[in-house]
Design a protein around this motif. Structure first.
Motif, mmCIF file in Angstrom:
data_model
loop_
_atom_site.group_PDB
_atom_site.id
_atom_site.type_symbol
_atom_site.label_atom_id
_atom_site.label_comp_id
_atom_site.label_asym_id
_atom_site.label_seq_id
_atom_site.Cartn_x
_atom_site.Cartn_y
_atom_site.Cartn_z
ATOM 1 N N THR A 1 0.898 -1.141 0.000
ATOM 2 C CA THR A 1 0.000 0.000 0.000
ATOM 3 C C THR A 1 0.940 1.195 0.000
ATOM 4 O OG1 THR A 1 -0.021 0.165 2.395
ATOM 5 C CG2 THR A 1 -1.645 -1.295 1.390
ATOM 6 N N CYS A 2 0.451 2.382 0.256
ATOM 7 C CA CYS A 2 1.378 3.509 0.334
ATOM 8 C C CYS A 2 1.819 3.769 1.768
ATOM 9 C CB CYS A 2 0.756 4.749 -0.303
ATOM 10 S SG CYS A 2 0.793 4.646 -2.110
ATOM 11 N N THR A 3 1.575 2.821 2.636
ATOM 12 C CA THR A 3 2.043 2.952 4.016
ATOM 13 C C THR A 3 2.675 1.637 4.442
ATOM 14 O OG1 THR A 3 -0.013 2.113 4.971
ATOM 15 C CG2 THR A 3 0.107 4.486 4.561
ATOM 16 N N CYS B 1 3.051 6.690 -4.859
ATOM 17 C CA CYS B 1 2.594 7.107 -3.526
ATOM 18 C C CYS B 1 2.891 8.568 -3.228
ATOM 19 C CB CYS B 1 3.246 6.232 -2.463
ATOM 20 S SG CYS B 1 2.715 4.512 -2.540
ATOM 21 N N THR B 2 4.028 9.061 -3.700
ATOM 22 C CA THR B 2 4.425 10.422 -3.355
ATOM 23 C C THR B 2 4.158 11.409 -4.470
ATOM 24 O OG1 THR B 2 6.652 9.944 -4.130
ATOM 25 C CG2 THR B 2 6.225 9.640 -1.792
ATOM 26 N N ALA B 3 3.675 10.929 -5.614
ATOM 27 C CA ALA B 3 3.346 11.765 -6.767
ATOM 28 C C ALA B 3 4.599 12.349 -7.432
ATOM 29 C CB ALA B 3 2.370 12.881 -6.410
ATOM 30 N N GLY B 4 5.552 12.817 -6.662
ATOM 31 C CA GLY B 4 6.766 13.373 -7.263
ATOM 32 C C GLY B 4 7.848 12.335 -7.334
ATOM 33 N N LYS B 5 8.971 12.598 -6.665
ATOM 34 C CA LYS B 5 10.061 11.635 -6.617
ATOM 35 C C LYS B 5 10.046 10.902 -5.278
ATOM 36 C CE LYS B 5 12.899 13.854 -10.062
ATOM 37 N NZ LYS B 5 14.260 14.162 -10.490
ATOM 38 N N GLN B 6 11.015 10.030 -5.109
ATOM 39 C CA GLN B 6 11.066 9.225 -3.887
ATOM 40 C C GLN B 6 12.509 9.105 -3.414
ATOM 41 O OE1 GLN B 6 9.033 5.209 -3.434
ATOM 42 N NE2 GLN B 6 11.150 4.494 -3.617
ATOM 43 N N SER B 7 12.705 9.254 -2.114
ATOM 44 C CA SER B 7 13.984 8.904 -1.512
ATOM 45 C C SER B 7 13.749 7.710 -0.602
ATOM 46 C CB SER B 7 14.560 10.066 -0.700
ATOM 47 O OG SER B 7 15.551 9.565 0.185
#
Ligand SMILES: [Zn+2]
Length: 436
Positions: A139-141, A213-219
């Motif tokens: 999921t996104c969590t 999940c974050t719409a933009g980028k991810q770290s």
């Protein structure tokens, strides 16, 4: 929505697959986040009898219930030996070392934990992922008590197993695929082992797309850090390559090697216990001593910091002397460039020594001449006096270059062909000038 996230095989083919939502929401949105549901990742090595898995609507590692199992099933054994398993455990511990989470292969039983099943084949779990190297619910969590999988499809490569295990476990923490080849969240092959990276990376399998999940980028690093908090500090390693302890000259250059399990943020030059304000943030780390350092004895430190600000120190004791000259002031094979002694032609990687790559040179500059001779150089200021005897300062390139009659190092063509194209130094190609 519960999404099935699949890792590719060694060839890392993208095989993202979605299944219909099984669990609308694991954590109700109104529940405030109070830290992770567990700080334990249990690496479950499937024995010869296999790993029993029960199909159910919600993951629960304590009862071996898996939401992505098609049916009650047995995941086949992990067929590699103890050494491969030990290598996988070592790699997983190192990969998660920056975070406050424990990797164990001892079953926590009824204690809440994340479980990573290692063994068997994709068909043991479900029929729609025949080429998967691993799989996880996502999921996104964070998914409490999630069960994720790495299949026995990588032979005896601990590092490939680790790449997949790190990726699948992190999917259950809400992470997406990234295009960063150094990060375990990637499908892209490349150097191993991979570590969670602090960069904001583009998501995707083979082409960039918005992170789901974050719409933009991810770290990946920042996301896992936010979930678990930092682990025990792991300082960088730092060594001073040059100069050696002893006599130095004004504006001497400290050349430093520094490495970290995640990333070196910066290297600072400290003298006599005080920061000089001189900082290097990119390799090769070179720190030039500032003005105003008195003649006499000084304690010189290279202080390296990782991105969590954990410090490591390397130090030398030096004696500040006067500037050297082209003719005098340097010893032990050193030569004088711009008033500072650096390693000379008799020292491996020193000025004028033959080289094939920048990294072989003390000054990190390996330059190719028109006749394909490659030697280590150092910057000069265009004046003859800025280079030692046996060298001239090339007017166009502003580097010290062996004079043709010096006989020390640049005789003969010795063409090395296309390897020269791999050199850095901004593709600087110097032409040896004819002396009349
Ligand atoms: Zn994946």
């Amino acid at each position: 929505m519960n999404v099935l996230i699949v890792a590719g095989l060694v060839a890392a083919m993208p095989r993202g697959t979605t299944v219909p939502p099984v669990v609308p929401s694991i954590i109700p949105a109104s529940t405030p986040h109070v830290g992770p549901s567990s700080r334990i990742i249990f690496m479950r090595r499937c024995p010869s009898s296999g790993c029993l898995i029960t199909a159910g609507p919600i993951d629960d590692s304590r009862t071996n219930t898996s939401s992505i199992a098609e049916r009650d099933t047995v995941i086949g054994p992990f067929s590699q030996g103890d050494a491969v398993w030990a290598g996988l455990m070592t790699c997983m511990r190192a990969t998660y070392a920056p975070f406050d989470v424990t990797i164990t292969d001892v079953d926590p039983g009824s204690t809440p934990h994340f479980e990573h099943v290692v063994g068997g084949q994709p068909s043991d779990l479900r029929s729609d992922i025949p080429n998967a190297g691993g799989v996880a619910p996502s999921t996104c969590t964070e998914i409490p008590n999630a069960i994720t999988y790495t299949f026995d499809r990588y032979g005896n490569s601990s590092n490939y197993l680790c790449w997949t295990a790190a990726q699948e476990t992190a999917h259950a923490f809400g992470l997406d695929h990234e295009l960063l080849p150094t990060d375990p969240m990637t499908y892209i092959d490349g150097s191993l082992p991979k570590r969670f990276q602090p960069e904001a990376a583009s998501c995707g399998e083979s082409a960039p797309r918005q992170c789901s999940c974050t719409a933009g980028k991810q770290s990946s690093y920042e996301t896992i850090l936010a979930l678990f908090g930092p682990g025990a500090p792991t300082p960088p390693t730092v060594t001073i390559r040059s100069p050696d302890a002893g006599l130095v000259q004004p504006h001497f250059v400290l050349r430093v090697d520094a490495m970290d399990d995640v990333e070196v943020a910066r290297v600072e030059l400290w003298i006599d216990g005080a920061s000089t304000g001189v900082v290097a943030t990119e390799t090769p780390y070179r720190l030039t001593a500032p003005d105003g350092i008195a003649a006499g004895a000084h304690h010189v430190e290279a202080r390296a910091y990782d991105i969590a600000n954990t410090e490591a120190i390397a130090a030398i004791d030096v004696e500040m002397g006067p500037p050297c000259t082209a003719a005098a002031g340097c010893t032990d094979g050193d030569v004088c460039v711009l008033g500072v002694c650096i390693a000379g032609p008799s020292i491996s990687g020193g000025l004028g020594d033959r080289c094939q790559a920048n990294t072989e040179c003390v000054d990190d500059q390996c330059v190719e001449s028109a006749d394909r001779t490659q030697v280590c150089v150092a910057a000069c200021d265009g004046t003859a006096a800025s280079c030692p005897s046996g060298f001239e300062c090339l007017a166009d390139a502003h580097v010290c270059w062996p004079t043709p009659d010096a006989g020390c190092c640049s005789s003969g063509g010795d063409p090395r062909g296309p390897i020269a194209l791999s050199l850095g130094a901004l593709a600087l190609v110097v032409r040896r000038r004819r002396r009349s």
